[in-house]
Design a protein around this motif. Structure first.
Motif: not given
Lengths: 342, 342
Positions: B199-217
DNA sequence: AAAACGATTTCAAACGTTTGCATTAATAAT
DNA sequence: ATTATTAATGCAAACGTTTGAAATCGTTTT
């Protein structure tokens, strides 16, 4: 600690410890009501029988000591899993000791295991012990008549049972596979000197060469440690030498050294298996996913552990002391790191 | 068994067990001659003190229980080595239990460890326990007030101390590294659902995408097991799909799943890192020798084990019960599986 | 000679549990 | 009423070691 004991329960119900003990063990001649009340209360209070006192009484700890030189290699962890698979279901606990290939650590651990009155000991001897050939600590084990089983790395003297792979046959098999596929200049990354394993694999390799009319070349046999790093230098030396013939195959004492060798070959731009074939020994779980997928000898690590554990159980249940030697047959696993000529 | 005891020695010299005990422990008020005679004889007879009886007396077994879900991954064996490095030098013995990610096995083992009166327990909880969220067995440990340290896989509730890597930060770091080097279509091979680590790794990944303006898929996030095999199918699906965009990077929940992904990519003829970058998590010893050498997040496995062991020692020596949470900072290890844009 | 001392050694209890044998109490048979 | 029978429980020893307090014994001091 606030561990509740049988005495506490006895006090609570104004009865004797014996009654509580029998009630908890569902003994036949205890009043059904008493039994139930006591069992309920014990359950509620989280009573846990003290195995230590039982061990003292029964002179059996239901504990097995396992000594290994390291736990870096999957071979070792697989072996351990094999051992666990047998003992865990029978209520035995496993005490693990890692000797880091050191003789004095091995001795210390054996002493402590004896002091802790383990029921049996499984041991894969350390390199230092093998080369020093000082087995006095195993004498102590024998004197106490507790089952001793050597796994994976044999020792020559008769100190107990043993379960090993047929290293000689495995090495012969690997070398034969290389020769059959056209290799003639076969180098060997051999294991540490002093270890029987290394010696047997070297002999299998040498005998196979000889039986196929190939003269071994001293320069192409290097004794190294059982790890990736150790393989780097010798491999570099073999293939960077420009004014002499280079090997067309490498037989590694285990898969790890092959990983090292393959790294060197790849970085030198040498094609595997087209220019050089590589065979390992162990069949690590990663080998089928390595690049190239590594041809290797299956060492049956899990099986060795399982068998050693069962051997131990037999010794434990027999009232006369005996020892037994099991030698497993290795098999060749063909993958992509060796060329195939048909 | 023919274990010689203090009583035997006492009988031999017609003195009391107390005298023998004190002589062997080099107590001050024992006659020097007596002492020597007794010590000599004990030595000669191979006397080994019975730790079991001592454990009973002192209510301390000098034994530590270690529970891990598996020992297949180098991450786990490194952790174990870290733990060993601390305890072995202090005369503690380690009892190992492997739960195979099963809840009931974990419970059984905890019960047995308590019954065997271990001084402390270190545990990396199993997947089943994490998803069932049944921690009753840890209640039992807490009730006995014996130190409990969670390693590697945290649990949310406050059942004891814990030593973990900052999974969120590590995942963020890995993802950021990919983005900084020009990747925008980053897929994630996530860990098993239910585990906090995943969960934490997924969140780190998602947050980093978001903070860089990338929409997760959603399609590019697959929950799989922590092994090589699990990675095969999802990776195949991602890259064999022809009518849609394919990822230009993969962030794997650990190095193993990356090995699997890399195998698929290689067999599809996809170049790493030119076409697809891959980052792992763990920094397995093999990763620097893999092809391509794997960029990854160092999980500090050995360090976690070492720290957890020291944490345990502190808890053991403190007379008041306390718990502590240590979170280690992961670091990025750049190798060849990720492209580098400057 | 009595008292005090010091050096060694022994006693006894404790840790928690099991178990053969003895005991008690209640019931059934004589 | 006495004895035999049964059911339930208690006693005590055992496992091996440590340890505070008590005991023994020879020696020194008064």
């Amino acid at each position: 600690m606030n561990n509740i004991t049988i005495k506490d329960i006895a006090k609570k119900f104004k009865c004797s410890p014996s009654t509580v003990s029998r009630a908890l063990n569902d003994h036949s001649n205890i009043n059904a009501d008493t039994k139930e009340t006591i069992q309920e209360y014990a359950q509620k209070m989280g009573y846990q029988k003290n195995s230590i006192s039982l061990s003292l009484l029964n002179k059996s700890t239901k504990t097995i000591g396992v000594l290994v030189p390291s736990i870096n290699h999957s071979h070792e962890t697989l072996m351990i899993q094999g051992i666990q698979s047998v003992f865990n279901s029978l209520g035995y606990m496993l005490i693990f000791c890692v000797t880091n290939e050191k003789h004095n650590l091995e001795q210390d651990h054996i002493k402590r295991l004896l002091s802790n009155r383990v029921d049996a000991i499984l041991v894969s001897i350390s390199q230092e012990t093998a080369s020093l050939r000082d087995f006095s600590h195993f004498d102590m084990v024998n004197k106490r008549k507790i089952p001793l089983v050597f796994i994976d790395r044999d020792i020559v003297e008769n100190y107990g049972s043993s379960v090993v792979i047929d290293d000689y046959a495995g090495a012969y098999l690997a070398t034969k596979h290389l020769i059959e596929n056209g290799c003639r200049r076969i180098a060997h990354l051999a294991g540490p000197q002093g270890l029987l394993v290394s010696k047997l694999r070297l002999e299998g390799y040498l005998d196979c060469l000889k039986n196929n009319g190939i003269a071994p070349k001293d320069d192409w046999i290097k004794h190294i440690e059982f790890d990736i790093e150790g393989a780097i230098e010798p491999t570099k030396n073999w293939f960077e030498a420009k004014n002499t013939a280079t090997p067309d195959a490498i037989f590694g004492v285990n898969d790890y050294v092959c990983y090292g060798a393959i790294n060197v070959l790849t970085s030198l731009g040498i094609k595997i298996p087209e220019e050089v074939s590589v065979v390992g020994f162990d069949n690590c779980p990663i080998s089928p996913y390595f690049s190239p997928k590594l041809t290797t000898i299956d060492r049956k690590s899990y099986e060795i552990g399982r068998l050693a554990a069962e051997q131990t159980l037999e010794m434990l249940s027999s009232d006369t002391y005996f020892s037994e030697k099991s030698i497993l047959n290795p098999i060749l696993i063909e993958r992509e790191s060796t060329r195939q000529v048909y």
